[in-house]
Design an enzyme around this catalytic site. Structure first.
Site, short mmCIF file in Angstrom:
data_model
loop_
_atom_site.label_atom_id
_atom_site.label_comp_id
_atom_site.label_asym_id
_atom_site.label_seq_id
_atom_site.Cartn_x
_atom_site.Cartn_y
_atom_site.Cartn_z
CB SER A 50 -0.90 -0.01 1.14
OG SER A 50 -0.40 -0.25 2.22
CG ASP A 82 -3.82 -2.73 -2.28
OD1 ASP A 82 -4.41 -2.83 -3.42
OD2 ASP A 82 -4.08 -3.01 -1.13
CD GLU A 135 -12.33 0.03 -4.35
OE1 GLU A 135 -11.40 -0.48 -3.97
OE2 GLU A 135 -12.93 0.53 -3.31
CG HIS A 181 -10.03 -3.01 2.98
ND1 HIS A 181 -10.47 -1.89 2.53
CD2 HIS A 181 -9.57 -3.95 2.02
CE1 HIS A 181 -9.94 -1.83 1.30
NE2 HIS A 181 -9.71 -3.14 0.90
CG HIS A 215 -10.19 -4.80 -2.79
ND1 HIS A 215 -8.88 -4.14 -2.41
CD2 HIS A 215 -10.21 -5.10 -4.04
CE1 HIS A 215 -8.37 -3.55 -3.50
NE2 HIS A 215 -9.19 -4.11 -4.60
CB THR A 218 -8.06 -10.43 6.49
OG1 THR A 218 -6.71 -10.26 5.91
CG2 THR A 218 -7.83 -10.99 7.95
P1 13P Z 1 -7.79 -7.31 4.27
O1 13P Z 1 -6.84 -6.54 5.18
O2 13P Z 1 -9.00 -7.51 4.98
O3 13P Z 1 -7.21 -8.88 4.15
O4 13P Z 1 -8.03 -6.74 3.00
C1 13P Z 1 -6.96 -6.56 1.94
C2 13P Z 1 -7.30 -5.75 0.85
O5 13P Z 1 -8.11 -5.89 0.33
C3 13P Z 1 -6.03 -4.96 0.22
O6 13P Z 1 -6.41 -4.19 -0.64
#
Ligand code: 13P
Length: 291
Positions: A50, A82, A135, A181, A215, A218
């Site tokens: 990022s 990102d 996006e 996220h 996206h 996690t």
């Molecule tokens: P997470 O942090 O929920 O894994 O999402 C990552 C993401 O989408 C980064 O662009």
């Protein structure tokens, strides 16, 4: 084997009904652990930074490390920027050698999102073999996941998604479908699988032209991942999990070896923990053996 852009490995993934894991890294040890897993599993790979770590570590430093590792690794690897909201920084990273750029103008008006995304697409395509991710809609943080997923207007509208892709010329596309996220606070996050499948059908039913990105990897339940693969997800972003693995592995090692003071051993523990976590993702995404 090769330095690639994201689109080329995602087109193959979408055709083969698997996905490429896109793993956010914040330091070299994490990066090595991610590459270890992909090499071990013979999987294509997307490494992501990022904007904050990219600026902190230095984009040229990151690209130099990426190139050195990717040139000798026996798998195709992409370096992706990102969620960048700054047009100038997107261009600077393209100039430095990132091979996929995400311009995130999703918080702007629809027309402004199109304008900025198209500007980055035109720029990256003129610089070289760099693909661009755009996006549409709001990929929320976990706090407001429920609100966003229940508010149709914040999810990507399929007809608008097609228009967005056509007018921007974007290479890969991240539609907001309710994923978030961070760590989901419920076992059943509200994800609109049908919306994803509809957008995929509208964009890619006559051959894969614009592969789709998921996206908020996690904490997504495994059955959700399966459904999202079926719906056309060809890149899954995973960030928060790897931050937690890094910090937990470091903390656990130091607590268990309080008098050791050997940073190299801490690094080995972190690298191995990251390798295992990423290996599990590669298994879930079905990309093992696809390099
Ligand atoms: P997470 O942090 O929920 O894994 O999402 C990552 C993401 O989408 C980064 O662009």
């Amino acid at each position: 084997m090769s330095i690639v852009n994201a689109k080329e490995i995602m087109v193959e993934a979408a055709k083969g009904k698997y996905a490429v894991g896109a793993f956010n890294i914040t330091d070299l040890i994490q990066l090595e652990g991610v590459v270890d897993a992909a090499v071990e599993k013979k999987s294509p790979l997307i490494i992501q930074t990022s904007v904050k770590p990219s600026k902190f570590l230095g984009r040229d430093v990151l690209v130099a490390i990426f190139r050195t590792i990717a040139e000798s690794a026996p798998i195709p690897i992409c370096l992706h920027l990102d969620h960048c909201t700054e047009v100038d920084y997107c261009k600077a990273c393209a100039d430095s050698g990132y091979t996929n750029i995400m311009i995130d103008a999703s918080k702007q008006s629809y027309e402004e999102n199109i304008r900025q995304t198209k500007e980055i697409v035109d720029y990256c395509h003129s610089v070289g073999n760099i693909s661009v991710e755009g996006e549409l809609g709001t990929v929320s943080g976990v706090e407001d996941q429920i609100i966003v997923s229940e508010d149709e207007t914040q999810l990507a509208n399929p007809a608008q998604a097609v228009e967005f892709v056509e007018r921007t010329g974007v290479d890969i596309f991240a539609p907001a479908i309710g994923t978030a996220h961070g760590v989901y606070k419920t076992k059943n996050p509200k994800v609109d699988f049908e919306r994803m499948a509809t957008i995929n059908k509208m964009l890619n039913s006559n051959g894969i032209k614009t592969p789709l990105v998921v996206h908020g990897g996690t904490g997504l339940p495994e059955d959700y991942i399966k459904k999202l693969l079926e719906a056309g997800g060809a890149k899954f972003n995973v960030s928060t999990e790897l931050k937690r693995v890094l910090i937990d592995a470091k903390y656990d090692y130091i607590c268990a070896h309080r008098e050791e003071y050997d940073p190299g051993k801490v690094d080995v523990a972190v690298r191995d923990a990251i390798r295992k976590a990423v290996g599990h993702w590669i298994d879930m995404l079905g990309s093992e053996g696809k390099a």
